[in-house]
Every structure is written in structure tokens, then in C-alpha cells.
Design an enzyme around this catalytic site. Structure first.
Site, PDB file in Angstrom:
ATOM      1  N   LYS A  18       0.844  -1.215   0.000  1.00 45.40           N
ATOM      2  CA  LYS A  18       0.000   0.000   0.000  1.00 45.40           C
ATOM      3  C   LYS A  18       0.868   1.250   0.000  1.00 45.40           C
ATOM      4  O   LYS A  18       2.060   1.196   0.290  1.00 45.40           O
ATOM      5  CB  LYS A  18      -0.832   0.027   1.290  1.00 45.40           C
ATOM      6  N   GLY A  19       0.216   2.368  -0.272  1.00 43.49           N
ATOM      7  CA  GLY A  19       0.808   3.678  -0.013  1.00 43.49           C
ATOM      8  C   GLY A  19       2.161   3.933  -0.657  1.00 43.49           C
ATOM      9  O   GLY A  19       2.404   3.576  -1.822  1.00 43.49           O
ATOM     10  N   TYR A 161       5.805   8.294  17.652  1.00 43.74           N
ATOM     11  CA  TYR A 161       6.029   8.168  16.214  1.00 43.74           C
ATOM     12  C   TYR A 161       7.189   9.080  15.790  1.00 43.74           C
ATOM     13  O   TYR A 161       8.112   8.652  15.094  1.00 43.74           O
ATOM     14  CB  TYR A 161       4.741   8.563  15.480  1.00 43.74           C
ATOM     15  N   ILE A 194       1.379  12.867   2.818  1.00 46.22           N
ATOM     16  CA  ILE A 194       1.211  12.185   1.536  1.00 46.22           C
ATOM     17  C   ILE A 194      -0.140  11.477   1.559  1.00 46.22           C
ATOM     18  O   ILE A 194      -0.545  10.939   2.601  1.00 46.22           O
ATOM     19  CB  ILE A 194       2.345  11.144   1.304  1.00 46.22           C
ATOM     20  N   THR A 196      -2.176   8.883   1.701  1.00 47.60           N
ATOM     21  CA  THR A 196      -2.251   7.430   1.979  1.00 47.60           C
ATOM     22  C   THR A 196      -3.118   7.198   3.216  1.00 47.60           C
ATOM     23  O   THR A 196      -3.599   8.143   3.829  1.00 47.60           O
ATOM     24  CB  THR A 196      -0.856   6.837   2.292  1.00 47.60           C
TER      25      THR A 196
HETATM   26  P1  NDP Z   1       0.319   2.910   4.538  1.00 49.84           P
HETATM   27  O1  NDP Z   1      -0.419   2.593   5.789  1.00 49.84           O
HETATM   28  O2  NDP Z   1      -0.416   3.394   3.350  1.00 49.84           O
HETATM   29  O3  NDP Z   1       1.162   1.629   4.093  1.00 49.84           O
HETATM   30  C1  NDP Z   1       2.007   0.995   5.005  1.00 49.84           C
HETATM   31  C2  NDP Z   1       2.569  -0.259   4.375  1.00 49.84           C
HETATM   32  O4  NDP Z   1       3.450  -0.891   5.320  1.00 49.84           O
HETATM   33  C3  NDP Z   1       1.493  -1.271   4.054  1.00 49.84           C
HETATM   34  O5  NDP Z   1       1.917  -2.058   2.968  1.00 49.84           O
HETATM   35  C4  NDP Z   1       1.441  -2.095   5.332  1.00 49.84           C
HETATM   36  O6  NDP Z   1       0.866  -3.360   5.108  1.00 49.84           O
HETATM   37  C5  NDP Z   1       2.926  -2.164   5.681  1.00 49.84           C
HETATM   38  N1  NDP Z   1       3.185  -2.389   7.092  1.00 49.84           N
HETATM   39  C6  NDP Z   1       2.723  -1.697   8.152  1.00 49.84           C
HETATM   40  N2  NDP Z   1       3.171  -2.234   9.296  1.00 49.84           N
HETATM   41  C7  NDP Z   1       3.934  -3.297   8.951  1.00 49.84           C
HETATM   42  C8  NDP Z   1       4.651  -4.258   9.683  1.00 49.84           C
HETATM   43  N3  NDP Z   1       4.672  -4.259  11.017  1.00 49.84           N
HETATM   44  N4  NDP Z   1       5.326  -5.209   9.005  1.00 49.84           N
HETATM   45  C9  NDP Z   1       5.295  -5.237   7.665  1.00 49.84           C
HETATM   46  N5  NDP Z   1       4.640  -4.364   6.913  1.00 49.84           N
HETATM   47  C10 NDP Z   1       3.958  -3.399   7.552  1.00 49.84           C
HETATM   48  O7  NDP Z   1       1.445   3.926   4.994  1.00 49.84           O
HETATM   49  P2  NDP Z   1       2.273   5.030   4.163  1.00 49.84           P
HETATM   50  O8  NDP Z   1       2.546   4.548   2.822  1.00 49.84           O
HETATM   51  O9  NDP Z   1       1.623   6.333   4.365  1.00 49.84           O
HETATM   52  O10 NDP Z   1       3.619   5.053   5.028  1.00 49.84           O
HETATM   53  C11 NDP Z   1       4.821   4.440   4.604  1.00 49.84           C
HETATM   54  C12 NDP Z   1       5.965   5.054   5.383  1.00 49.84           C
HETATM   55  O11 NDP Z   1       5.997   6.449   5.119  1.00 49.84           O
HETATM   56  C13 NDP Z   1       5.826   4.908   6.900  1.00 49.84           C
HETATM   57  O12 NDP Z   1       7.090   4.631   7.454  1.00 49.84           O
HETATM   58  C14 NDP Z   1       5.327   6.260   7.333  1.00 49.84           C
HETATM   59  O13 NDP Z   1       5.689   6.552   8.656  1.00 49.84           O
HETATM   60  C15 NDP Z   1       6.030   7.161   6.333  1.00 49.84           C
HETATM   61  N6  NDP Z   1       5.393   8.468   6.184  1.00 49.84           N
HETATM   62  C16 NDP Z   1       4.116   8.606   5.690  1.00 49.84           C
HETATM   63  C17 NDP Z   1       3.566   9.879   5.581  1.00 49.84           C
HETATM   64  C18 NDP Z   1       2.188  10.088   5.043  1.00 49.84           C
HETATM   65  O14 NDP Z   1       1.692  11.225   5.124  1.00 49.84           O
HETATM   66  N7  NDP Z   1       1.549   9.100   4.462  1.00 49.84           N
HETATM   67  C19 NDP Z   1       4.292  11.078   5.988  1.00 49.84           C
HETATM   68  C20 NDP Z   1       5.612  10.817   6.472  1.00 49.84           C
HETATM   69  C21 NDP Z   1       6.119   9.564   6.565  1.00 49.84           C
HETATM   70  P3  NDP Z   1       0.144  -4.205   6.295  1.00 49.84           P
HETATM   71  O15 NDP Z   1      -0.563  -3.222   7.171  1.00 49.84           O
HETATM   72  O16 NDP Z   1      -0.773  -5.132   5.584  1.00 49.84           O
HETATM   73  O17 NDP Z   1       1.238  -4.921   7.021  1.00 49.84           O
END
Ligand code: NDP
Length: 256
Positions: A18-19, A161, A194, A196
Site C-alpha cells: 500500500k501507499g 512516532y 502524503i 495514503t
Molecule cells: P500505509 O499505511 O499506506 O502503508 C504501510 C505499508 O506498510 C502497508 O503495505 C502495510 O501493510 C505495511 N506495514 C505496516 N506495518 C507493517 C509491519 N509491522 N510489518 C510489515 N509491513 C507493515 O502507509 P504510508 O505509505 O503512508 O507510510 C509508509 C511510510 O511512510 C511509513 O514509514 C510512514 O511513517 C512514512 N510516512 C508517511 C507519511 C504520510 O503522510 N503518508 C508522511 C511521512 C512519513 P500491512 O498493514 O498489511 O502490514
């Protein structure tokens, strides 16, 4: 094997279902890399894998909860098989947010966010080091962490966080210094808001929304592709003299 290509490279991207992680997997694969990704949900991963196959992108998947030490070790074993023990790129992207007043965070909350967001990055980098070392040379081998602008500025409700994200920024500098002699570059991308699921989670908090809206020069959320392109650049031979840097992709949020 051009300077603006990832042809012939292999990559591990955590959290690619995702994301931002999903966009990074696609970007690296479209630029020619063979990519492996993981998440906790087998069905979602398989769905992604099928779509990538249809697009002729070379991506393999496996389930891994990055917050669990034994699962991280298993992921690296899987990788040795799927990518033939050759790893050029590690992208530590998987992360989890937790919007909660500091006074209300339990010991379990703290442990979960720390394990998922920072312990996993440190340990996966440790586990990947021997593989990265094998492919090092010519700036081909690199690690990219996905932190957050929350590692630079204070947001209410995001203390734990943000601590993990500040730590990722520092881990980037420390590993870059330590591994430069090994030919491994280590950089970090710090996204702002972002579009997501995580952002939806945060925008439920009116305080965060208010501070974003008034201080965001570009006046919009970013898109996942806008983060993925910077990650891809950092992995390319074109970025061969860049290491230890944290680059904000935030529509100007941290300079306003
Ligand atoms: P999403 O929630 O859209 O996606 C997160 C992804 O990581 C999913 O594929 C999820 O799949 C996986 N994931 C979450 N926890 C675990 C785990 N314990 N083990 C394995 N996979 C995991 O998040 P974003 O794309 O928004 O975020 C991605 C990164 O970007 C993060 O580190 C976030 O902190 C960072 N970020 C995001 C921002 C935003 O505004 N979106 C801003 C700044 C930083 P599943 O849950 O099925 O395991």
C-alpha cells in the site's frame, strides 16, 4: 547499466502492499530493478503481485511483520533464495503511525511503534549488510530509510512516532559514516503529508490538520509517486556521491 537506470539491480522494499511503499516498488521495478516486498497481509500481497505480473514488473512477495525479530530473519532467508543472495538496494519503508496524547501512551504502544518503525530498520540494515557488501562498488549499493518531517518538527499527538522518525534520520547519518568505506550509501527521505491511509489517520486529528493547512506552502498533500521518484534517484548510480542525507519531500512544509 546507465547512470539513470536500475537495470540489473535487486531491491528489498518493506511495506509494499500500500501507499508509499507500493509506489516505490513500482518505480524501482519500472527502472529495471528486481524487487522483493513484504507486508503482514498475505491476500493483499498476492493481489499486488498479480497486478505487477500483469504489468510485466519483476516483483516477488512474502509475508513479514517487520516488528518481529524472527520474522525479519526469515525475510532475509527468503531473500537469499528469491534474489539469489544479491541485494543492491534496501528501502526501509514499513511503518506505523499512532496518534495519541503522550500522557495516554501505554508501554505496549511505545514498544510496538519503536519495534515497527526503528528497531526493524536497524536490524534489517544489519542483516542486509553482508548482501549489500557483495554488490558494493560504483555507488551501486544503497540503503534508503523513509522517515517523516515529524522527525524535524513537533506535532501534537505524535510524540512516539516522531521519536522513531528522528532516530531514523540519525541512523542514516551514523550508518552512512560507518559504511562509506564498504561502498554502501545510506540516505533518507522524509515525506510531509502524503495521500495514503496513514495521512487519513492523522487528518482525523483537527490539531494536525490546522497546523498543516496554515504552514504548507504548496497547499496540498503529496502523492506517493512524488516520494518514490526521490527514493529511486537516491538508489541510482547518478546519486553516487550522496550519502548520509535526509531529503524532505514535503511541499515546503519544513521551510515555511
Ligand atoms: P500505509 O499505511 O499506506 O502503508 C504501510 C505499508 O506498510 C502497508 O503495505 C502495510 O501493510 C505495511 N506495514 C505496516 N506495518 C507493517 C509491519 N509491522 N510489518 C510489515 N509491513 C507493515 O502507509 P504510508 O505509505 O503512508 O507510510 C509508509 C511510510 O511512510 C511509513 O514509514 C510512514 O511513517 C512514512 N510516512 C508517511 C507519511 C504520510 O503522510 N503518508 C508522511 C511521512 C512519513 P500491512 O498493514 O498489511 O502490514
Amino acid at each position: 547499466e546507465g547512470r539513470w537506470s536500475l537495470a540489473g539491480s535487486t531491491a528489498l522494499v518493506t511495506g509494499g502492499s500500500k501507499g508509499i511503499g507500493h509506489a516505490i516498488v513500482e518505480e524501482l521495478a519500472m527502472l529495471g530493478a528486481r524487487v522483493h516486498t513484504c507486508s503482514r497481509n498475505a491476500a493483499e500481497l498476492e493481489e499486488c503481485r498479480r497486478r505487477w505480473e500483469d504489468k510485466n514488473l519483476r516483483v516477488t512477495v512474502s509475508v513479514c511483520d517487520v516488528s518481529v525479530r524472527a520474522e525479519r530473519e526469515k525475510l532475509m532467508d527468503t531473500l537469499r533464495q528469491t534474489l539469489g543472495g544479491k541485494l543492491d538496494i534496501l528501502v526501509n519503508n514499513a511503518g506505523q503511525s499512532m496518534v495519541k496524547a503522550a500522557t495516554e501512551c501505554t508501554g505496549e504502544d511505545y514498544a510496538l511503534v519503536m519495534a515497527t518503525n526503528i528497531e526493524s530498520c536497524f536490524h534489517l540494515a544489519q542483516l542486509a549488510h553482508p548482501l549489500l557488501l557483495r554488490s558494493a562498488g560504483g555507488g551501486a549499493s544503497s540503503v534508503v530509510h523513509i522517515s517523516s518531517i515529524a522527525g524535524f518538527v513537533g506535532f501534537p499527538g505524535l510524540a512516539v512516532y516522531s521519536m522513531t522518525k528522528g532516530a531514523m534520520n540519525q541512523l542514516t547519518r551514523s550508518l552512512a559514516a560507518e559504511w562509506a568505506g564498504d561502498g554502501i550509501r545510506v540516505n533518507c527521505v522524509a515525506p510531509g503529508g502524503i495521500n495514503t491511509d496513514i495521512a487519513k489517520d492523522m487528518t482525523r486529528d483537527p490539531e494536525i490538520v490546522k497546523s498543516q493547512a496554515t504552514q504548507l506552502p504548496m497547499q496540498r498533500l503529496g502523492e506517493t509517486e512524488e516520494v518514490a521518484s526521490v527514493v529511486a534517484f537516491l538508489c541510482m548510480p547518478a546519486a553516487s556521491y550522496i550519502t548520509g542525507q535526509v531529503i524532505c519531500v514535503d511541499g515546503g512544509r519544513t521551510i515555511a
